[in-house]
Design a protein around this motif. Structure first.
Motif, PDB file in Angstrom:
ATOM      1  N   ILE A   6      10.569   9.445  -8.383  1.00 59.52           N
ATOM      2  CA  ILE A   6       9.529   9.004  -7.459  1.00 59.52           C
ATOM      3  C   ILE A   6       9.426   7.480  -7.496  1.00 59.52           C
ATOM      4  N   PHE A   7       9.390   6.877  -6.321  1.00 62.63           N
ATOM      5  CA  PHE A   7       9.221   5.431  -6.218  1.00 62.63           C
ATOM      6  C   PHE A   7       7.905   5.040  -6.892  1.00 62.63           C
ATOM      7  N   PRO A   8       7.925   4.023  -7.740  1.00 62.40           N
ATOM      8  CA  PRO A   8       6.679   3.640  -8.423  1.00 62.40           C
ATOM      9  C   PRO A   8       5.623   3.150  -7.445  1.00 62.40           C
ATOM     10  N   GLU A   9       4.388   3.529  -7.700  1.00 62.24           N
ATOM     11  CA  GLU A   9       3.287   3.094  -6.840  1.00 62.24           C
ATOM     12  C   GLU A   9       2.146   2.487  -7.655  1.00 62.24           C
ATOM     13  N   ASP A  10       2.484   2.000  -8.848  1.00 63.08           N
ATOM     14  CA  ASP A  10       1.480   1.355  -9.699  1.00 63.08           C
ATOM     15  C   ASP A  10       1.413  -0.130  -9.381  1.00 63.08           C
ATOM     16  N   TRP A  11       1.223  -0.433  -8.121  1.00 61.12           N
ATOM     17  CA  TRP A  11       1.133  -1.817  -7.653  1.00 61.12           C
ATOM     18  C   TRP A  11       0.101  -1.875  -6.530  1.00 61.12           C
ATOM     19  N   ASN A  12      -0.325  -3.097  -6.202  1.00 63.43           N
ATOM     20  CA  ASN A  12      -1.349  -3.277  -5.172  1.00 63.43           C
ATOM     21  C   ASN A  12      -0.870  -4.024  -3.938  1.00 63.43           C
ATOM     22  N   THR A  13       0.116  -4.919  -4.110  1.00 68.71           N
ATOM     23  CA  THR A  13       0.569  -5.724  -2.975  1.00 68.71           C
ATOM     24  C   THR A  13       2.089  -5.697  -2.882  1.00 68.71           C
ATOM     25  N   ALA A  14       2.590  -5.573  -1.654  1.00 66.82           N
ATOM     26  CA  ALA A  14       4.031  -5.566  -1.412  1.00 66.82           C
ATOM     27  C   ALA A  14       4.357  -6.551  -0.294  1.00 66.82           C
ATOM     28  N   LEU A  15       5.519  -7.158  -0.411  1.00 67.29           N
ATOM     29  CA  LEU A  15       6.036  -8.040   0.627  1.00 67.29           C
ATOM     30  C   LEU A  15       7.328  -7.421   1.158  1.00 67.29           C
ATOM     31  N   VAL A  16       7.302  -7.020   2.422  1.00 66.99           N
ATOM     32  CA  VAL A  16       8.477  -6.460   3.083  1.00 66.99           C
ATOM     33  C   VAL A  16       9.219  -7.601   3.777  1.00 66.99           C
ATOM     34  N   LEU A  17      10.466  -7.805   3.399  1.00 69.80           N
ATOM     35  CA  LEU A  17      11.280  -8.886   3.940  1.00 69.80           C
ATOM     36  C   LEU A  17      12.489  -8.301   4.662  1.00 69.80           C
ATOM     37  N   VAL A  18      12.685  -8.708   5.917  1.00 70.16           N
ATOM     38  CA  VAL A  18      13.789  -8.191   6.724  1.00 70.16           C
ATOM     39  C   VAL A  18      14.371  -9.307   7.575  1.00 70.16           C
ATOM     40  N   ALA A  19      15.508  -9.020   8.185  1.00 67.06           N
ATOM     41  CA  ALA A  19      16.198 -10.028   8.986  1.00 67.06           C
ATOM     42  C   ALA A  19      15.674 -10.106  10.416  1.00 67.06           C
ATOM     43  N   HIS A  20      15.328  -8.946  10.998  1.00 69.53           N
ATOM     44  CA  HIS A  20      15.003  -8.895  12.431  1.00 69.53           C
ATOM     45  C   HIS A  20      13.750  -8.060  12.706  1.00 69.53           C
ATOM     46  N   PRO A  21      13.091  -8.305  13.852  1.00 63.60           N
ATOM     47  CA  PRO A  21      12.112  -7.342  14.337  1.00 63.60           C
ATOM     48  C   PRO A  21      12.781  -5.979  14.505  1.00 63.60           C
ATOM     49  N   ASP A  22      12.065  -4.956  14.213  1.00 63.38           N
ATOM     50  CA  ASP A  22      12.407  -3.530  14.201  1.00 63.38           C
ATOM     51  C   ASP A  22      13.096  -3.083  12.922  1.00 63.38           C
ATOM     52  N   ASP A  23      13.575  -4.016  12.077  1.00 61.02           N
ATOM     53  CA  ASP A  23      14.182  -3.600  10.809  1.00 61.02           C
ATOM     54  C   ASP A  23      13.217  -2.789   9.933  1.00 61.02           C
ATOM     55  N   PRO A  24      11.927  -3.146   9.862  1.00 57.67           N
ATOM     56  CA  PRO A  24      11.041  -2.328   9.018  1.00 57.67           C
ATOM     57  C   PRO A  24      10.868  -0.905   9.538  1.00 57.67           C
ATOM     58  N   GLU A  25      11.069  -0.724  10.850  1.00 60.97           N
ATOM     59  CA  GLU A  25      10.779   0.572  11.465  1.00 60.97           C
ATOM     60  C   GLU A  25      11.923   1.575  11.302  1.00 60.97           C
ATOM     61  N   TYR A  26      13.114   1.101  10.976  1.00 61.30           N
ATOM     62  CA  TYR A  26      14.238   2.010  10.773  1.00 61.30           C
ATOM     63  C   TYR A  26      14.314   2.392   9.299  1.00 61.30           C
ATOM     64  N   GLY A  27      13.358   3.179   8.848  1.00 64.15           N
ATOM     65  CA  GLY A  27      13.451   3.697   7.494  1.00 64.15           C
ATOM     66  C   GLY A  27      12.240   3.518   6.612  1.00 64.15           C
ATOM     67  N   MET A  28      11.553   2.378   6.698  1.00 64.22           N
ATOM     68  CA  MET A  28      10.495   2.170   5.707  1.00 64.22           C
ATOM     69  C   MET A  28       9.081   2.229   6.271  1.00 64.22           C
ATOM     70  N   ALA A  29       8.909   2.270   7.601  1.00 66.46           N
ATOM     71  CA  ALA A  29       7.561   2.219   8.174  1.00 66.46           C
ATOM     72  C   ALA A  29       6.709   3.400   7.732  1.00 66.46           C
ATOM     73  N   ALA A  30       7.320   4.574   7.571  1.00 64.24           N
ATOM     74  CA  ALA A  30       6.533   5.723   7.122  1.00 64.24           C
ATOM     75  C   ALA A  30       6.002   5.495   5.711  1.00 64.24           C
ATOM     76  N   ALA A  31       6.817   4.877   4.852  1.00 59.49           N
ATOM     77  CA  ALA A  31       6.353   4.556   3.500  1.00 59.49           C
ATOM     78  C   ALA A  31       5.243   3.510   3.552  1.00 59.49           C
ATOM     79  N   VAL A  32       5.400   2.517   4.423  1.00 62.94           N
ATOM     80  CA  VAL A  32       4.364   1.497   4.560  1.00 62.94           C
ATOM     81  C   VAL A  32       3.046   2.137   5.008  1.00 62.94           C
ATOM     82  N   ALA A  33       3.125   3.077   5.942  1.00 62.83           N
ATOM     83  CA  ALA A  33       1.907   3.767   6.390  1.00 62.83           C
ATOM     84  C   ALA A  33       1.241   4.506   5.236  1.00 62.83           C
ATOM     85  N   ARG A  34       2.042   5.135   4.390  1.00 64.89           N
ATOM     86  CA  ARG A  34       1.486   5.820   3.213  1.00 64.89           C
ATOM     87  C   ARG A  34       0.773   4.809   2.312  1.00 64.89           C
TER      88      ARG A  34
END
Length: 220
Positions: A6-34
């Protein structure tokens, strides 16, 4: 759970870094919503504005369009801090300047974890990854390690998974905010159907979860 953890979730703040718009949405947006639903703070940093990404539209027009689509997309999954760094789309390189931009973003946000997009050579056999992704993820890994921050990347062959069951529709809605980009990318398929297909392929059944997003460590 086999070799998956299980991905660790014992943290409070995350910085998502990507190259382009839409990169966060191909795979990680559902995790971000959680995560934002749990009360965690997530911010986005993007190397480019994706200005080369809409066929038939000039970069000076496409850049602002894609920035606005990304802001709306991020808002759907609870992210209101979205910053664009101005590096050239389709010409991202792991340079000292890019690593310095990553380092500055980490210093500004002081995240507990950094999350980025897959930087491997291929998404799958015969499906090469973009050079921008490979170069950017390499820069993130180096800068995060130098800054002492743990970083993860999405992965087609994960060792860590996030249970996103119940969050996939939010991810679909998030990706569908890239309306002009997707409508040009595939004019024959409605945007919402494109988004659902992509999210379904990214949020696969893994272990005991109906939908999960996969990651591997990038630095730590």
């Amino acid at each position: 759970m086999s070799d998956l953890q299980i991905f660790p979730e014992d943290w409070n703040t995350a910085l998502v870094l990507v190259a382009h718009p839409d990169d966060p949405e191909y795979g990680m947006a559902a995790a971000v919503a959680r995560w934002t639903g749990q009360g965690k703070t997530v911010a986005y940093g993007l190397a480019t504005s994706g200005e080369a990404g809409i066929e038939g539209m000039s970069p000076t027009t496409a850049g602002p369009v894609r920035e606005e689509e990304q802001r709306r997309s991020a808002a759907v999954v609870g992210v209101d801090d979205v910053r664009f760094w101005g590096f050239p789309d389709s010409n991202v390189r792991n340079t000292p300047e890019l690593r310095a931009a990553v380092t500055r973003a980490i210093a500004d946000h002081r995240p507990d974890v950094v999350i980025t997009i897959w930087g491997g050579a291929e998404w799958a056999p015969g499906a090469p990854n973009q050079s921008d992704h490979r170069e950017f993820t390499a820069a993130v890994g180096e800068a995060a390690a130098a800054s002492g921050v743990t970083a993860y990347q999405t992965s087609p062959e994960p060792t860590l998974i996030v249970d996103v069951t119940g969050y996939t529709e939010r991810a679909v809605e998030s990706l569908a905010e890239h309306r002009q980009y997707l409508s040009v990318l595939d004019p024959s398929t409605p945007v919402i159907e494109q988004a659902r297909q992509q999210v379904t392929s990214a949020c696969l059944p893994r272990a005991e979860f109906a939908h999960a997003v996969g990651f591997v460590p990038l630095s730590g």
